[in-house]
Design a protein around this motif. Structure first.
Motif, PDB file in Angstrom:
ATOM      1  N   GLU A   1      -5.559   7.773   0.437  1.00 14.03           N
ATOM      2  CA  GLU A   1      -4.419   7.176   1.130  1.00 14.03           C
ATOM      3  C   GLU A   1      -4.315   7.783   2.524  1.00 14.03           C
ATOM      4  O   GLU A   1      -4.562   8.978   2.706  1.00 14.03           O
TER       5      GLU A   1
ATOM      6  N   CYS B   1      -0.022   2.741   7.576  1.00  9.66           N
ATOM      7  CA  CYS B   1      -0.346   3.176   6.215  1.00  9.66           C
ATOM      8  C   CYS B   1      -1.495   2.343   5.664  1.00  9.66           C
ATOM      9  O   CYS B   1      -1.567   1.138   5.902  1.00  9.66           O
TER      10      CYS B   1
ATOM     11  N   ARG C   1      -4.895   2.449   2.334  1.00  8.69           N
ATOM     12  CA  ARG C   1      -5.508   3.135   1.202  1.00  8.69           C
ATOM     13  C   ARG C   1      -6.792   2.420   0.810  1.00  8.69           C
ATOM     14  O   ARG C   1      -6.986   1.237   1.091  1.00  8.69           O
TER      15      ARG C   1
ATOM     16  N   HIS D   1      -3.190  11.644   8.512  1.00  9.46           N
ATOM     17  CA  HIS D   1      -2.914  12.314   7.242  1.00  9.46           C
ATOM     18  C   HIS D   1      -3.695  11.617   6.132  1.00  9.46           C
ATOM     19  O   HIS D   1      -3.760  10.379   6.088  1.00  9.46           O
TER      20      HIS D   1
ATOM     21  N   SER E   1      -4.355  11.676   1.811  1.00  3.85           N
ATOM     22  CA  SER E   1      -4.064  12.140   0.459  1.00  3.85           C
ATOM     23  C   SER E   1      -5.191  11.646  -0.440  1.00  3.85           C
ATOM     24  O   SER E   1      -5.525  10.458  -0.423  1.00  3.85           O
TER      25      SER E   1
ATOM     26  N   PHE F   1      -6.916  11.686  -4.395  1.00  6.16           N
ATOM     27  CA  PHE F   1      -6.873  11.974  -5.831  1.00  6.16           C
ATOM     28  C   PHE F   1      -8.305  12.051  -6.347  1.00  6.16           C
ATOM     29  O   PHE F   1      -9.070  11.096  -6.198  1.00  6.16           O
TER      30      PHE F   1
ATOM     31  N   ARG G   1      -6.429  17.340  -6.493  1.00  9.37           N
ATOM     32  CA  ARG G   1      -5.537  16.649  -5.551  1.00  9.37           C
ATOM     33  C   ARG G   1      -5.535  17.381  -4.209  1.00  9.37           C
ATOM     34  O   ARG G   1      -5.395  18.600  -4.149  1.00  9.37           O
ATOM     35  N   LEU G   2      -5.681  16.623  -3.134  1.00 11.62           N
ATOM     36  CA  LEU G   2      -5.775  17.210  -1.802  1.00 11.62           C
ATOM     37  C   LEU G   2      -4.951  16.392  -0.822  1.00 11.62           C
ATOM     38  O   LEU G   2      -5.024  15.164  -0.812  1.00 11.62           O
ATOM     39  N   ILE G   3      -4.159  17.073   0.002  1.00  6.33           N
ATOM     40  CA  ILE G   3      -3.486  16.450   1.140  1.00  6.33           C
ATOM     41  C   ILE G   3      -3.925  17.206   2.385  1.00  6.33           C
ATOM     42  O   ILE G   3      -3.820  18.443   2.446  1.00  6.33           O
ATOM     43  N   THR G   4      -4.456  16.493   3.362  1.00  8.12           N
ATOM     44  CA  THR G   4      -5.024  17.155   4.527  1.00  8.12           C
ATOM     45  C   THR G   4      -4.796  16.300   5.774  1.00  8.12           C
ATOM     46  O   THR G   4      -4.161  15.254   5.718  1.00  8.12           O
ATOM     47  N   GLN G   5      -5.309  16.780   6.893  1.00  9.08           N
ATOM     48  CA  GLN G   5      -5.233  16.051   8.156  1.00  9.08           C
ATOM     49  C   GLN G   5      -6.617  16.015   8.794  1.00  9.08           C
ATOM     50  O   GLN G   5      -7.368  16.988   8.707  1.00  9.08           O
TER      51      GLN G   5
END
Length: 245
Positions: A101, A129, A131, A165, A167, A169, A176-180
Motif C-alpha cells: 500500500e 493512495c 495499492r 509511504h 505499508s 504485508f 509487517r513493514l511500514i517505511t518511506q
C-alpha cells in the motif's frame, strides 16, 4: 490428517543497529513517544508466524494507478513516474502475493487530509493512495506523480524530502513493514532529522530509490526502482535435512 512437512522456522531477530533509536531528540516528537523502559524480548507466537492472505480479486483495476484512480476531469499535475521493484526476504527470496500500500503528498507537497494545512493547493485529480499485490516472483509496481517536499514544525525552516509511504504485508505479521521511499539526488535527505535518526549509512541508502532509465517510458514516464526487504525465516530441521530457506 496432520501435515507431514516441516514447521516453518521463526523469523530472524531485527538488527537494532540498523534501526533508529526510539529516543532521538533531533526528531522532537520522539521525545514524548519513545518508551522509557527497556524493550522486552518475547518468543514468536503462532499468530506472529502466520498472517493475512490476499488475492487479486480484492483489488480494483486502477488500484495501482494513482495517476488515474482519483482523476475527476483530467490528470493530476506533476512529474509522472513508475515505482517498481521486488518484495524480498532476508534470504533473497521473492515474497509473492503480498499487499503493498502506498500514500503520498501531491506534486506541491500537500496531502489530501483535513489536518494538512500547508498552503500548497489540493490537486482535484489526485488522491495520493494506491495499492498492489506482488506477483509470484515478488515483483510489484504502481504509477503515480512524484511528490513534492513540504515544511514541518520540527525546527525553524524544516522540510521533509520528497517521499512515498509504503505499508507491506508479508505472509506473517512478523514481516509487517511500514517505511518511506526517498528519491535519488534529493538534497533534503541529508539534512532531514527523521532520516538522521538512522545510525547505519547503508540502511539510509536502502531507503533511496535510484532513477531507472531502462524502465522509463520515453516521452511519458520516468521510473524509480525500490526493492523492499522483509524479515526472513531461519532454517528448520526436517528428517535431518535443512529446510525452510
Amino acid at each position: 490428517m496432520l501435515p507431514t512437512g516441516p514447521k516453518p522456522g521463526e523469523y530472524y531477530q531485527r538488527d537494532r543497529d540498523m534501526q533508529p533509536p526510539a529516543y532521538t531528540p533531533i526528531y522532537k516528537t520522539s521525545v514524548l513517544r519513545s518508551p522509557k523502559n527497556a524493550l522486552l524480548s518475547i518468543d514468536q507466537s503462532l499468530s506472529e508466524l502466520t498472517g493475512p492472505m490476499f488475492n487479486h480479486n480484492e483489488l480494483g483495476p486502477l488500484d495501482n494507478d494513482m495517476i488515474s484512480n482519483y482523476a475527476q476531469d483530467g490528470e493530476p499535475i506533476g512529474q509522472r513516474i513508475i515505482v517498481h521493484g521486488r518484495v524480498l526476504d532476508e534470504n533473497g527470496n521473492g515474497v509473492p502475493n503480498t499487499l503493498v500500500e502506498a500514500w503520498q503528498a501531491n506534486a506541491g507537497g500537500r496531502y489530501r487530509h483535513k489536518k494538512d494545512v500547508y498552503l500548497a493547493p489540493i490537486d482535484p485529480n489526485f488522491g495520493g493512495c494506491g495499492r498492489c499485490l506482488s506477483d509470484d516472483n515478488g515483483y510489484y509496481f504502481f504509477r503515480t506523480i512524484k511528490p513534492g517536499p513540504y515544511p514541518w514544525r520540527n525546527y525553524v525552516n524544516s522540510w521533509r524530502p520528497a517521499h512515498i509511504h509504503l505499508s507491506v504485508f508479508g505472509p506473517s505479521f512478523s514481516q509487517r513493514l511500514i517505511t518511506q521511499m526517498y528519491f535519488e539526488g534529493d538534497p533534503l535527505i541529508d539534512i532531514c532529522p527523521i532520516v538522521k535518526t538512522i545510525p547505519d549509512a547503508e540502511a539510509i541508502k536502502r531507503l533511496i530509490a535510484p532513477l531507472d532509465m531502462n524502465n522509463s517510458i520515453p516521452m511519458d514516464t520516468r521510473a524509480y526502482k525500490f526493492d523492499i526487504v522483509l524479515r526472513g525465516r531461519r532454517s528448520t530441521l526436517f528428517e535431518n535435512r535443512l529446510e525452510g530457506n
